[in-house]
Design an enzyme around this catalytic site. Sequence first.
Site, short mmCIF file in Angstrom:
data_model
loop_
_atom_site.label_atom_id
_atom_site.label_comp_id
_atom_site.label_asym_id
_atom_site.label_seq_id
_atom_site.Cartn_x
_atom_site.Cartn_y
_atom_site.Cartn_z
N HIS A 1 11.08 -17.91 9.55
CA HIS A 1 12.56 -17.16 9.54
C HIS A 1 12.61 -16.31 10.49
O HIS A 1 11.96 -15.46 10.49
CB HIS A 1 13.13 -17.59 8.41
CG HIS A 1 14.94 -17.59 8.45
ND1 HIS A 1 15.46 -16.62 9.12
CD2 HIS A 1 15.57 -18.49 8.64
CE1 HIS A 1 16.38 -16.61 8.62
NE2 HIS A 1 16.98 -18.13 8.22
N GLU B 1 16.73 -21.55 15.72
CA GLU B 1 18.33 -20.17 15.06
C GLU B 1 18.08 -19.85 15.81
O GLU B 1 17.73 -18.48 15.90
CB GLU B 1 18.03 -20.20 13.51
CG GLU B 1 17.59 -22.09 12.64
CD GLU B 1 18.06 -21.12 11.07
OE1 GLU B 1 18.35 -22.21 10.50
OE2 GLU B 1 16.86 -20.03 11.01
P1 PGA Z 1 24.05 -19.40 8.49
O1 PGA Z 1 21.85 -19.21 8.25
O2 PGA Z 1 23.74 -21.02 7.54
O3 PGA Z 1 24.27 -18.83 7.08
O4 PGA Z 1 23.37 -18.86 9.57
C1 PGA Z 1 21.02 -19.93 9.00
C2 PGA Z 1 19.98 -19.57 8.47
O5 PGA Z 1 19.10 -18.35 8.61
O6 PGA Z 1 18.43 -20.58 8.28
#
Ligand code: PGA
Length: 219
Positions: free
Chosen positions: A97, A146
């Site tokens: 992440h 992401e």
């Molecule tokens: P968010 O986070 O939905 O708050 O943008 C997603 C993530 O970091 O997995």
Amino acid sequence: MDSLFIVANLKSNKTYAEAKLWLDTFDRIDKNLLEQKKVIICPSFVLLQTFKTFISQNNLRVSLGAQTVSSVDEGAHTGEVNAKQIKDFADYVIIGHSEERKLLNESDPLLQEKVNLSLKYGLTPIYCVQNQDTFIPQGVTIVAYEPIFAIGSGTPDTPYNAGNVAKAIKTKGIPTVLYGGSITFTNVKEFTKESSLSGVLVGGASLEAQEFIKIIKNA
Ligand code: PGA
């Protein structure tokens, strides 16, 4: 069609009491939704036992994931939580992440070790990439795209671009690509209808169980 993945990343949130309240609310979900979609909840390590017990006592068709895993196996590594320990509670683990990459400066070889150890003990990695060129370790089958600008910002990527990135990642032999970054119950459908996306990873909008239910429903 394979069922859609809806993953809740609760991040470093919820005390024990707050987690119990979250679960009590989540339990009001229409159970048919859990038959149709693959829901995975990723709480902090200290809450995994609480979630596991609740899910089994209430017969919820939900899987659990951890938010990270040690890059070393069991042994004299103070503070580390290893894959073998996690497997007692969870079937999935988020690896790579961007928030953790930033805090801990994780390198590609270290991320590969995390994937190797997860697979060794039967955990399925949900491997986060920040763009289509991010290194993906051997053995990964689920990738979450992401983009950093979209995380927690309220400004998601466009579904069209996320779909294109997913296509590019799939050409590397990854069968399952999810999108994460500012998903809400109002925009989730635009992403899940992209044919190259197999689901979503939800951060902020999963913190209220009621809102997370709406995401599952609308996805
Ligand atoms: P968010 O986070 O939905 O708050 O943008 C997603 C993530 O970091 O997995």
